[in-house]
Design an enzyme around this catalytic site. Structure first.
Site, PDB file in Angstrom:
ATOM      1  N   GLU A  22      35.313  32.334  25.544  1.00  0.00           N
ATOM      2  CA  GLU A  22      36.087  33.273  25.374  1.00  0.00           C
ATOM      3  C   GLU A  22      36.275  34.081  24.736  1.00  0.00           C
ATOM      4  O   GLU A  22      37.590  35.112  24.953  1.00  0.00           O
ATOM      5  CB  GLU A  22      36.747  33.167  27.057  1.00  0.00           C
ATOM      6  CG  GLU A  22      35.514  32.884  28.485  1.00  0.00           C
ATOM      7  CD  GLU A  22      36.774  32.590  29.114  1.00  0.00           C
ATOM      8  OE1 GLU A  22      36.906  33.719  29.966  1.00  0.00           O
ATOM      9  OE2 GLU A  22      37.159  31.587  29.427  1.00  0.00           O
ATOM     10  N   SER A 154      34.122  33.674  33.108  1.00  0.00           N
ATOM     11  CA  SER A 154      33.052  35.007  32.600  1.00  0.00           C
ATOM     12  C   SER A 154      32.074  34.716  32.670  1.00  0.00           C
ATOM     13  O   SER A 154      30.666  35.819  32.160  1.00  0.00           O
ATOM     14  CB  SER A 154      33.810  34.808  30.694  1.00  0.00           C
ATOM     15  OG  SER A 154      35.230  35.839  30.550  1.00  0.00           O
ATOM     16  N   TYR A 224      30.918  42.210  30.883  1.00  0.00           N
ATOM     17  CA  TYR A 224      31.337  43.116  29.617  1.00  0.00           C
ATOM     18  C   TYR A 224      31.079  44.135  29.175  1.00  0.00           C
ATOM     19  O   TYR A 224      31.519  44.342  28.344  1.00  0.00           O
ATOM     20  CB  TYR A 224      31.878  41.850  28.951  1.00  0.00           C
ATOM     21  CG  TYR A 224      32.458  40.507  29.954  1.00  0.00           C
ATOM     22  CD1 TYR A 224      33.713  41.120  29.905  1.00  0.00           C
ATOM     23  CD2 TYR A 224      32.189  39.425  30.162  1.00  0.00           C
ATOM     24  CE1 TYR A 224      34.813  40.327  30.825  1.00  0.00           C
ATOM     25  CE2 TYR A 224      32.618  39.202  31.235  1.00  0.00           C
ATOM     26  CZ  TYR A 224      34.152  39.377  31.384  1.00  0.00           C
ATOM     27  OH  TYR A 224      35.321  38.408  31.947  1.00  0.00           O
ATOM     28  N   ARG A 263      44.853  36.196  38.950  1.00  0.00           N
ATOM     29  CA  ARG A 263      44.329  36.507  39.952  1.00  0.00           C
ATOM     30  C   ARG A 263      42.543  35.455  40.291  1.00  0.00           C
ATOM     31  O   ARG A 263      42.458  34.708  39.432  1.00  0.00           O
ATOM     32  CB  ARG A 263      43.268  37.733  38.749  1.00  0.00           C
ATOM     33  CG  ARG A 263      42.529  38.263  39.250  1.00  0.00           C
ATOM     34  CD  ARG A 263      41.658  39.406  38.142  1.00  0.00           C
ATOM     35  NE  ARG A 263      40.005  38.806  38.706  1.00  0.00           N
ATOM     36  CZ  ARG A 263      39.459  38.723  37.167  1.00  0.00           C
ATOM     37  NH1 ARG A 263      39.818  39.015  36.236  1.00  0.00           N
ATOM     38  NH2 ARG A 263      38.274  37.977  37.541  1.00  0.00           N
ATOM     39  N   ASP A 265      38.957  35.029  42.299  1.00  0.00           N
ATOM     40  CA  ASP A 265      38.059  35.791  42.753  1.00  0.00           C
ATOM     41  C   ASP A 265      37.981  35.606  44.380  1.00  0.00           C
ATOM     42  O   ASP A 265      37.274  33.825  44.723  1.00  0.00           O
ATOM     43  CB  ASP A 265      36.945  35.172  41.590  1.00  0.00           C
ATOM     44  CG  ASP A 265      36.971  36.062  40.430  1.00  0.00           C
ATOM     45  OD1 ASP A 265      38.010  37.197  40.267  1.00  0.00           O
ATOM     46  OD2 ASP A 265      36.800  35.484  39.491  1.00  0.00           O
ATOM     47  N   GLU A 279      37.536  31.349  42.932  1.00  0.00           N
ATOM     48  CA  GLU A 279      38.317  30.363  41.231  1.00  0.00           C
ATOM     49  C   GLU A 279      39.926  31.328  41.500  1.00  0.00           C
ATOM     50  O   GLU A 279      39.970  32.844  41.822  1.00  0.00           O
ATOM     51  CB  GLU A 279      37.491  30.726  40.051  1.00  0.00           C
ATOM     52  CG  GLU A 279      37.176  31.689  39.812  1.00  0.00           C
ATOM     53  CD  GLU A 279      37.226  32.222  38.444  1.00  0.00           C
ATOM     54  OE1 GLU A 279      37.414  30.913  37.172  1.00  0.00           O
ATOM     55  OE2 GLU A 279      36.315  33.061  38.327  1.00  0.00           O
ATOM     56  N   ASN A 281      41.991  32.592  38.591  1.00  0.00           N
ATOM     57  CA  ASN A 281      42.195  32.953  36.737  1.00  0.00           C
ATOM     58  C   ASN A 281      43.472  32.697  36.389  1.00  0.00           C
ATOM     59  O   ASN A 281      44.480  33.671  37.172  1.00  0.00           O
ATOM     60  CB  ASN A 281      41.114  33.961  36.732  1.00  0.00           C
ATOM     61  CG  ASN A 281      40.084  33.995  36.607  1.00  0.00           C
ATOM     62  OD1 ASN A 281      38.562  33.603  36.367  1.00  0.00           O
ATOM     63  ND2 ASN A 281      39.697  34.772  37.994  1.00  0.00           N
ATOM     64  N   GLY A 285      41.157  38.375  32.684  1.00  0.00           N
ATOM     65  CA  GLY A 285      41.430  39.676  30.927  1.00  0.00           C
ATOM     66  C   GLY A 285      42.588  40.307  31.735  1.00  0.00           C
ATOM     67  O   GLY A 285      42.887  40.859  32.160  1.00  0.00           O
TER      68      GLY A 285
END
Ligand SMILES: Nc1ncnc2c1ncn2[C@@H]1O[C@H](COP(=O)(O)OP(=O)(O)O)[C@@H](O)[C@H]1O
Ligand SMILES: [Mg+2]
Length: 322
Positions: A22, A154, A224, A263, A265, A279, A281, A285
């Site tokens: 990433e 990602s 992205y 964050r 998901d 998950e 994070n 991002g």
């Protein structure tokens, strides 16, 4: 939020780039953060651990680091451990929470133990990937199902498997990125993500972002580099659902021992509106177009202030703040 005086933050390094898959996104995140911090009067400089020794941070008199690295050797507890040894406070989760959250299987085990909802799964360790073992997975999880590398991000290496015939290719793709493979029950429904800011009892969830992707758009490219995916914040979800997502996310964050920011998901199952955690994070991002900044904006926090607030929360596992 109390006003943060940038002058009290000292010399700051924004860590971005790195060596993970990433890297590209990290450069975008870090560049955004660096500009924002400078715009707010912070004495900030760039630092790419790919080409430099972290010990230089100490030699350069860096007072704190903003970690804008993603993936391995960035959000997996390793850089965090190095900064602990150097005694330089850093943003985001500490060593253990970072490394647990990097591993989706470990994360799910903790959530399950705490009664938090996460999709059913089968872990195929590197030595459990014979044709027979791979083909047995749909019998347990049903179809469709998701195959993904447990320690990647990602959407790299993720496949939605619709039939038995796709299983081996999906496992082979995932195994390119991580020797162990995670197979997960497919949750048909709406995808959402929910950010958290703060630590311990002060942690609070930001407004939920709803993600509307065209069918099957789970790949990196779509996520992205195309306009096919739409993000909605405010989410447009019923108030009670929004609150429930925020509560589950906060509980998920706390039980992993996360701090600073993060964050989660999630998927909301269409059939019964039940939310499932996918998950956490720990270094999300952070480009101006990323999801945490989008959610912060909906809560009235400008991008520059978000960067400043995250930076001000830099800490060490020992509890020492900058
Ligand atoms: N169990 C699942 N059910 C439905 N969709 C999933 C499931 N797991 C992953 N996905 C899809 O794949 C994407 C990437 O998976 P995720 O677990 O968030 O890993 P990462 O973002 O680290 O690659 C998700 O955003 C979602 O669109
Ligand atoms: Mg994700």
């Amino acid at each position: 939020m109390n006003r943060i005086d940038p002058k009290t933050l000292g010399k700051v390094a924004v860590l971005f780039g790195g060596t993970s898959a990433e890297r590209e996104i990290s450069i975008l995140s870090g560049t955004g953060v660096l500009e924002a911090l400078r715009a707010r009067g912070v004495d900030a400089q760039a630092f790419d651990p790919a080409g430099r020794d972290l010990a230089e941070l100490q030699r350069d008199g860096i007072a704190r680091c903003f970690v804008a690295l993603h993936g391995r050797h960035g959000e997996d507890g390793t850089v965090q451990g190095a900064l602990e040894l150097l005694g330089i406070p850093y943003t985001g989760s500490g060593v253990m929470a970072s490394s647990v959250a990097m591993d989706k299987v470990m994360t799910k085990r903790i959530w399950q133990a705490d009664g938090l909802p996460t999709p059913k799964y089968v872990r195929l360790a590197f030595d459990q990937q014979s044709r027979e073992q791979v083909m047995a997975v749909p019998d347990v999880l049903g179809l469709p199902l998701i195959v993904k590398p447990p320690r990647e991000g990602s959407s790299i290496g993720v496949t939605k498997v619709e039939g038995y015939s796709q299983m081996q290719d999906a496992v082979a793709l995932s195994a390119k990125y991580d020797a162990d493979v995670l197979c997960e029950e497919f949750i048909e429904g709406q995808e959402v993500t929910c950010a958290v800011l703060g630590s311990g009892l002060d942690a609070r969830a930001l407004p939920v972002v709803r993600i509307a992707a065209p069918e099957g758009a789970y790949d990196y490219q779509n996520k992205y580099f195309t306009d096919d995916v739409k993000y909605h914040c405010p989410s447009g979800l019923p108030e009670a659902e929004e609150r429930a997502i925020q509560q589950i996310t906060l509980a998920a964050y706390r039980t992993l021992g996360c701090r600073g920011w993060g964050r989660a998901d999630l998927m909301i199952r269409a059939s019964d509106r039940k939310p499932f955690l996918l998950e956490m994070n720990t270094s999300p991002g952070m480009t101006t177009h990323s999801l945490v900044p989008m959610s912060a904006r909906a809560a009235g926090i400008a991008y520059e202030d978000l960067c400043l607030q995250v930076l001000a929360s830099a800490a060490l596992d020992s509890g020492r703040h900058a």
